[in-house]
Motif scaffolding. Structure first.
Motif: not given
Lengths: 461, 186
Positions: A434-442, A393-405, A378-383
């Motif tokens: 979803d077997f592989n975590s969608m978050s980037k390892w960083q 200690g804050i939350y905000y929208e971040e597209k680059q936290q996820f992997k595409n695949f 699968s491919f994450l096309i938008a988030s």
């Protein structure tokens, strides 16, 4: 603060600081690298073996089904086999009977000659006698010979091997009146059976063959279909598939700015919890029967996932942040503080390429109950999802936290609700993970999307 | 640089000799880095081990633009910070106090200590001070970055650094490296 000489001196001195590590460290590093490599290799071979075993299983099942089909064809036309055997027997019988008939004719002819000789002898001995007077005697003699022939015939032939040819031959002789009364009836019966069986065979075989052809044609034909599904989705940290309680930013501790050192208490960064929320999707698929019970399908789906997070107040002020986890400069227009005052709906839009193997659990092929299992690259096309900046200690929208695949696994049951000539409608429960975590390892977090819902397929015939 | 690129290529191919060579080339320097962030050599070696596992795991992400040593060093620093955060022994020491008045310390004393002695003095600092001092004075991060890395404000980082600096200079100059006297003064 302006850097002065002290920092420079310290840095210069420390740049040259080195220590020789224990040899055991390298051995442990080497071992862990090896383990990692082994794990990857094992994973690679596991999936390879899974594919191989799946392929072989499908092939074997298909082969077995072909054999089964042949047997079923044979079962559907037993009359052919019987009739073939019967025809062979009849042929044998015909030959035998022909030889018997010839023998009979020859002996009858001999008897006639004999009678004629006897008549001549009687005429000589007793005087002129009418040839008509010889008739009974001649007849008796003939009967005796024919009876003898009959004995020969009956001893050399089984009654069932008598054919209609005998019937024709027997019409010419009195012997065959005998046959007519006993064995010929059986022969006639056999002949009728043969004819009936031939007719039956033709009907059954053709029907069976056409039926098999139709079945095989349907089995190996690609069928197109539409799929739609809806349910609830959530995020898990990779352990709990069902509760979707959720992901936290690992066990990272905040460095609190406590009022006083004495009152300092470790403050854990609040968990960004996820609650289940609506999810839906749709797509198309192609399906092919691999055997009587197994089918494989490929498709393409659009899948919308969402999950809700409880957070604090929103602050609409633009901030430029350097995120050390993702190692990037981010400018956020708004952010959320930790709290329980509001809710945020995280959204994930995914294109999936599902590959499913389905197995028919019941015997009823027209209304199958299917168990399906498969994978979806699968491919994450938008988030539009919150990201935990654990340092701020804050939350905000971040597209680059996820992997595409992403790699999803799915399973489900499908009941056939409607089966018409043109299409088949089936529906049932389905789960995805979803077997592989969608978050980037960083980010050092695990987020696995899950989906539980109802799926509906329309398969066109 | 080219030699390092070739080394990285060989490591990515999984050649054990190349991996060992890379380790041998950088391990002593990196152990020095890890040693400054921890309180014992064993902890430093643990960090070094974790760090090199990560180096080999993510070596394909090395962009070859920068210096390999700097890239590995950054991984070591991050690994060390994570180690401190996760290790129970360090967690409490990492608590930072609210920023207080800055200690104005503009002294630039001469350091009449050898490298090992200076490293030992840095390690004698409380963990929070030690971490900030390492990040600012040696790694060269600014206080904004340190604040984000440690989850503290920029002011807290600045204040903590000044206290660490003052303490260290005190040990170096006034006490000739005797930290106990300095602690007593605090």
């Amino acid at each position: 603060m302006q850097e002065n000489e002290f920092e420079k001196r310290v840095r210069k001195q420390m740049d040259g600081f080195s220590l020789v590590p224990n040899e055991a460290v390298w051995k442990q590093v080497e071992a862990r690298i090896g383990e990692e490599k082994k794990r990857r290799t094992l994973l690679f071979w596991f999936f390879g073996a899974l594919l191989l075993v799946g392929g072989i299983t499908c092939w074997m099942i298909e082969s077995r089904d072909n054999v089964t089909t042949d047997v079923s064809i044979a079962k559907s036309k037993p009359a052919t086999i019987i009739s073939n055997k019967a025809a062979q027997q009849i042929n044998d019988t015909n030959k035998t009977v022909e030889s018997i008939s010839a023998l009979t004719k020859r002996r009858v002819h001999d008897n006639k000659n004999l009678n004629l000789n006897k008549q001549t002898y009687t005429t000589i001995k007793t005087g002129v006698r009418s040839s008509v007077n010889n008739e009974p005697r001649s007849s008796k003699e003939t009967e005796r010979v024919l009876a003898s022939n009959t004995a020969v015939a009956t001893s050399s032939l089984k009654p069932s091997k008598i054919s209609s040819v005998v019937n024709n031959e027997s019409k010419e002789t009195a012997l065959h009146k005998y046959y007519k009364s006993t064995e010929q009836l059986k022969a006639d019966s056999l002949q009728r059976t043969l004819e009936i069986s031939k007719k039956t065979t033709l009907i059954d075989t053709s029907k069976a063959a056409s039926k098999v052809a139709v079945i095989k044609h349907h089995e190996h034909k690609w069928k197109l279909g539409l799929t739609a599904f809806c349910g609830v989705s959530g995020n898990t940290n990779g352990i709990d598939l069902i509760s979707a309680k959720s992901v936290q930013a690992d066990a990272f501790y905040s460095f609190s700015s406590s009022p006083a050192a004495s009152a300092a208490v470790p403050v854990v960064i609040p968990k960004l919890t996820y609650k289940r929320s609506a999810s839906y999707g749709f797509g198309i698929f192609g399906q092919k029967e691999m055997g009587r019970r197994i089918a494989i399908s490929f498709g393409i789906n659009y899948h919308y996932f969402s999950s809700k997070s409880t957070i604090g107040n929103r602050f609409d002020s633009s901030q430029s942040l350097y995120d050390t986890a993702l190692q990037k400069q981010t400018t956020v227009k708004s952010f959320y503080k930790v709290g329980q005052s509001s809710s945020f709906n995280n959204k994930y839009k995914v294109i999936q390429l599902p590959v499913n193997l389905s197995y028919r659990l019941n015997k009823n092929a027209s209304k199958p109950l299917l168990f399906s299992l498969g994978l979806s690259p699968s491919f994450l096309i938008a988030s539009k999802a919150l990201y935990v900046n654990r340092y701020q200690g804050i939350y905000y929208e971040e597209k680059q936290q996820f992997k595409n695949f992403l790699l999803f696994g799915q399973s489900g049951l499908l009941f056939t609700a409607l089966d018409s000539k043109k299409y088949q409608l089936s529906l049932g429960p389905v789960v995805q993970y979803d077997f592989n975590s969608m978050s980037k390892w960083q980010t050092q977090t695990n987020q696995h999307l899950t989906f539980i819902g109802i799926k509906s397929n329309i398969t066109f015939k | 640089m080219t030699e390092h690129h070739q080394l990285v290529k060989d490591c990515l191919k999984g050649i054990p000799a190349a991996q060992r060579k890379l380790y041998q080339e950088f391990a002593p320097q990196m152990l020095g880095v890890c040693y400054r962030y921890t309180k014992s050599l064993q902890d430093a070696e643990d960090v070094l081990q974790d760090g090199f596992v990560r180096v080999f795991k993510f070596l394909d992400q090395y962009n070859k633009q920068g210096e390999l040593g700097a890239w590995i060093r950054r991984i070591m620093v991050n690994t060390a910070l994570n180690y401190l955060k996760r290790n129970q022994r360090y967690q409490h020491d990492l608590l930072f106090e609210k920023p207080e008045l800055h200690i104005a310390s503009q002294d630039d004393p001469e350091i009449h200590l050898n490298t090992k002695e200076l490293a030992e003095l840095i390690r004698q600092l409380p963990t929070g001070y030690q971490t900030i001092f390492n990040l600012y004075a040696i790694e060269g991060f600014n206080h904004v970055e340190i604040g984000q890395m440690l989850g503290i404000s920029e002011n807290t980082s600045r204040s903590q650094y000044m206290r660490a600096r003052h303490l260290l200079i005190s040990w170096i100059t006034n006490t000739g490296g005797n930290k106990n006297t300095v602690y007593a003064r605090k």
